[in-house]
Design an enzyme around this catalytic site. Structure first.
Site, short mmCIF file in Angstrom:
data_model
loop_
_atom_site.label_atom_id
_atom_site.label_comp_id
_atom_site.label_asym_id
_atom_site.label_seq_id
_atom_site.Cartn_x
_atom_site.Cartn_y
_atom_site.Cartn_z
N ASP A 66 0.92 -1.03 0.12
CA ASP A 66 -0.18 -0.15 -0.12
C ASP A 66 0.93 1.11 -0.09
OD1 ASP A 66 -2.43 1.21 0.12
OD2 ASP A 66 -1.91 1.79 2.31
N THR A 99 -3.09 5.57 -4.37
CA THR A 99 -1.92 6.42 -3.61
C THR A 99 -0.52 6.31 -4.53
OG1 THR A 99 -1.60 4.71 -1.86
CG2 THR A 99 -2.79 6.45 -1.22
N THR A 100 -0.21 5.11 -4.64
CA THR A 100 0.93 4.72 -5.70
C THR A 100 0.75 5.36 -6.83
OG1 THR A 100 1.01 2.46 -4.56
CG2 THR A 100 2.20 2.83 -6.44
N ASP A 389 -9.14 0.38 1.88
CA ASP A 389 -9.04 0.93 0.27
C ASP A 389 -10.51 0.77 -0.62
OD1 ASP A 389 -6.75 1.60 1.19
OD2 ASP A 389 -5.35 0.59 -0.47
#
Length: 544
Positions: A66, A99-100, A389
Site C-alpha cells: 500500500d 496512492t501509488t 481501500d
C-alpha cells in the site's frame, strides 16, 4: 553566507553553516528526490506488484504494498520528497485508493520536466503547460467515464481495489461484505466511512471475516457475575462515571464517632445504589459507560442482571448510538426509557483469545462493523488495509456514480487525448502538454513491468487497441490487451481525478522552486530564548 558591502566589509545575511542551492541545482536536487521516491513505490503497483518490508528502530515489521503506508513508515527527510508524501496522504484521505498511482505520476512528471529543462525551457512555462494539461485531462476523464451505481459494478470496483493486496482468495466474499456495509451506512446519497468500524483479529482464515449489523467493542464485562449474553437488549449509553463524586473544592470531613463513619459509608453506598436503581427503572439491561464504574456499582449492576462495559471510547459510543438508536446520557438522574437503544442481542464472545462485546441484530443500523480475520498479525494488517481501500472506492462510486476502465485504460485514453490537444497549442507549452501525456503512460508501463511483460510491446499494443475501444487495458494475468470493462476491472472516476490533479499540482510546485535555503545545524538559543530565533532549523537533511 556573506556579501561584501561598499567599504569591503562582510555583511552576514544568513548564519554560518547554511546551505543554499540556486537555480538549476535546486531544481535538479528536488526532481531527483521526487524520482527516487516514485521509483521506491513503483514496484508495488498493480495486481502483480511486490511488497515492501519496513523495519523500524524497535524491530517492528510492516509488510505491505500500500503506497501511503510505505511512505508513512519510511523515515523520509528530504523536503521535496515530503511534498510527494503529502500527495499520497491526500489521495488516501479523499478516495482511499490510488496512492501509488498518484506518486508515480508525480515522479514521472518531474522526470519529463527534467528533459524539458535541458532544452532550456523555463520552469514557469513547464508549470503552465502542466496546468493546462491537467485541466484538459479532467475533461477527457469525464468523457470516458461510465455511469454506474448498480450492485454488480460496486462489487467489481471493490474486487479491483483489493486485487494484489493479499486478499485474492477471499476477495469475492469480502467485496460482498464491503458493499453491504457501505450501502447500510448510506444516508441521502452520502456516506461517512467512519461509521464502518473495522475490527481485526488473527487466528482464522480470511474467509471467516464477517459483517456485524451493529458494533463490536473490544472490551469485556466489568463483573463476572453479569450475564454473558442478553437477548432483546435495551441499551443505555452513559458518558459520566458511576461513582460518588468528589467535591470540586477542597473539603475536610471530620468524624468523631465510629457510628458517624459507618453512616458516611452507608450514605455513599446508598448513593451508588440509587444510581443503579435509576438505570433499572429506565428499563436498561445493558450499559455502556464512557468512564469508570465503581466496584460497588459493579456489584449492584451484577445483582440487577445488567451487563455493563466501562471505559468505552467516545468514537465507539457514537457508533453505538447510530447503530442502536440510543441517546448518550450525561446524567443518570435524567435517564429514561426513551433514551435507550435496541439490539437483538449483546453478547461477550472470545475471539482469538480475547473477550469482545458483540452488539448485533440492530434494526437498520447506521453504523456497522467488519470483523476482519487473518492467519497472523502481519497478514490481517495487510487485509485491513485492502478492505479500507475497498470501502473508500465503493463509497466514492456510490456518491459520484461514475467509473472508468482499469488496467491502464484510462491513462492511455487521456494520454491519447492530450497528444491531440498538444497539437492545437502554440508556444512552448505544447512540449509540456506532450510531456504530461507521456508521463501518464507510466501507469500501464509499470503494470507491464511488474507483471514481467515487455513494457514497450505492451504500450504499443495498448495504443493500437485504443483506436478501436476506449476500454482496452492490460490484463496482467493473461499478459494481453483486452476490454477491461467487460473483464470487470473497474476503478472509480474519483481515484483517477484526484491522482492526476494532485500529482500535477505537486510537480508544478516543485518545479517553481529555484532557491533552497537550509540550515545544516540548528542554532541553540541562550537562556533568554531570544538568541538565534532568526535561524532556520531543520536543515537540508539527506534524501531518505
Amino acid at each position: 553566507m556573506a556579501q561584501l558591502g561598499g567599504q569591503g566589509q562582510q555583511v552576514l545575511i544568513l548564519p554560518e553553516g547554511t546551505n543554499r542551492f540556486l537555480g538549476r541545482d535546486a531544481q535538479r536536487m528536488n526532481i531527483m528526490a521526487g524520482k527516487v521516491l516514485a521509483e521506491t513505490v513503483r514496484t508495488t503497483l498493480g495486481p502483480k506488484g511486490m511488497d515492501k518490508m519496513l523495519v523500524d528502530s524497535l524491530g517492528d515489521i510492516v509488510v505491505t504494498n500500500d503506497g501511503v503506508t510505505i511512505l508513512k513508515e519510511m523515515d523520509i527527510e528530504h523536503p521535496a520528497a515530503k511534498m510527494l508524501v503529502e500527495v499520497a496522504k491526500t489521495q488516501e484521505d479523499e478516495v482511499g485508493d490510488g496512492t501509488t498511482t498518484a506518486v508515480i505520476i508525480a515522479g514521472e512528471l518531474l522526470k519529463k520536466a527534467e528533459g524539458l529543462l535541458d532544452q532550456d525551457i523555463h520552469p514557469t512555462i513547464i508549470a503552465m503547460g502542466y496546468r493546462q494539461a491537467a485541466e484538459k485531462a479532467q475533461e477527457i476523464l469525464n468523457v470516458i467515464s461510465i455511469d454506474a451505481d448498480d450492485r454488480d459494478t460496486l462489487l467489481k470496483v471493490a474486487m479491483t481495489a483489493m486485487t494484489g493486496k493479499g486478499t485474492e482468495k477471499a476477495r469475492e466474499p469480502l467485496a460482498e461484505l464491503i458493499v453491504a456495509a457501505v450501502k447500510q451506512v448510506e444516508e441521502n446519497g452520502e456516506i461517512d466511512i467512519d461509521h464502518i468500524k473495522i475490527e481485526k483479529k488473527d487466528g482464522a482464515i480470511v474467509d471467516e471475516s464477517t459483517l456485524v449489523q451493529g458494533v463490536i467493542i473490544d472490551k469485556e464485562r466489568v463483573h463476572p457475575g453479569m450475564p454473558k449474553k442478553v437477548e432483546d437488549a435495551k441499551i443505555a449509553l452513559l458518558n459520566s462515571a458511576i461513582e460518588v463524586k468528589e467535591t470540586e473544592v477542597d473539603a475536610e470531613i471530620r468524624i468523631t464517632d465510629p457510628a458517624q463513619m459507618q453512616a458516611f459509608i452507608e450514605q455513599e453506598e446508598q448513593m451508588i445504589k440509587d444510581m443503579i436503581t435509576k438505570i433499572e427503572d429506565a428499563g436498561a439491561n445493558v450499559l455502556f459507560c464512557q468512564k469508570g464504574i465503581d466496584d460497588l456499582a459493579q456489584h449492584y449492576l451484577a445483582k440487577a442482571g445488567i451487563m455493563a462495559v466501562r471505559r468505552v471510547k467516545k468514537s465507539d459510543m457514537e457508533k453505538l448510538s447510530r447503530a442502536t438508536g440510543a441517546k448518550v446520557v450525561s446524567n443518570i438522574e435524567d435517564m429514561s426509557f426513551d433514551d435507550l437503544g435496541d439490539a437483538g442481542s449483546v453478547a461477550e464472545k472470545r475471539i482469538s483469545g480475547e473477550e469482545m462485546i458483540f452488539v448485533e441484530g440492530c434494526k437498520d443500523p447506521k453504523s456497522v462493523t467488519l470483523l476482519v480475520r487473518g492467519s497472523t498479525d502481519h497478514v490481517v494488517d495487510e487485509i485491513e488495509r485492502a478492505v479500507d481501500d475497498a470501502i473508500g472506492v465503493v463509497a466514492a462510486t456510490i456518491e459520484d456514480g461514475k467509473v472508468v476502465a482499469g488496467g491502464g485504460a484510462a491513462e492511455i485514453s487521456i494520454a491519447r487525448g492530450l497528444k491531440e490537444y498538444a497539437d492545437t497549442i502554440s508556444g512552448r507549452e505544447q512540449l509540456a502538454v506532450a510531456a504530461f501525456a507521456e508521463a501518464l503512460e507510466v501507469v500501464p508501463k509499470t503494470l507491464a513491468e511488474n507483471a514481467g511483460l515487455d513494457s514497450i510491446d505492451s504500450l504499443v499494443d495498448l495504443r493500437a487497441a485504443h483506436e478501436k475501444s476506449l476500454y482496452m487495458g492490460l490484463d496482467v494475468f493473461k499478459g494481453e490487451v483486452r476490454d477491461m470493462y467487460k473483464a470487470g476491472v473497474i476503478e472509480p472516476h474519483r481515484v483517477k481525478k484526484q491522482a492526476i490533479q494532485s500529482a500535477a499540482e505537486a510537480a508544478e510546485m516543485i518545479l517553481r522552486i529555484d532557491d533552497v535555503i537550509a540550515s545544516t545545524t540548528p542554532r541553540e538559543p541562550d537562556m533568554g530564548g531570544m538568541e538565534g530565533m532568526g535561524g532556520m532549523p531543520g536543515g537540508m537533511p539527506p534524501m531518505m
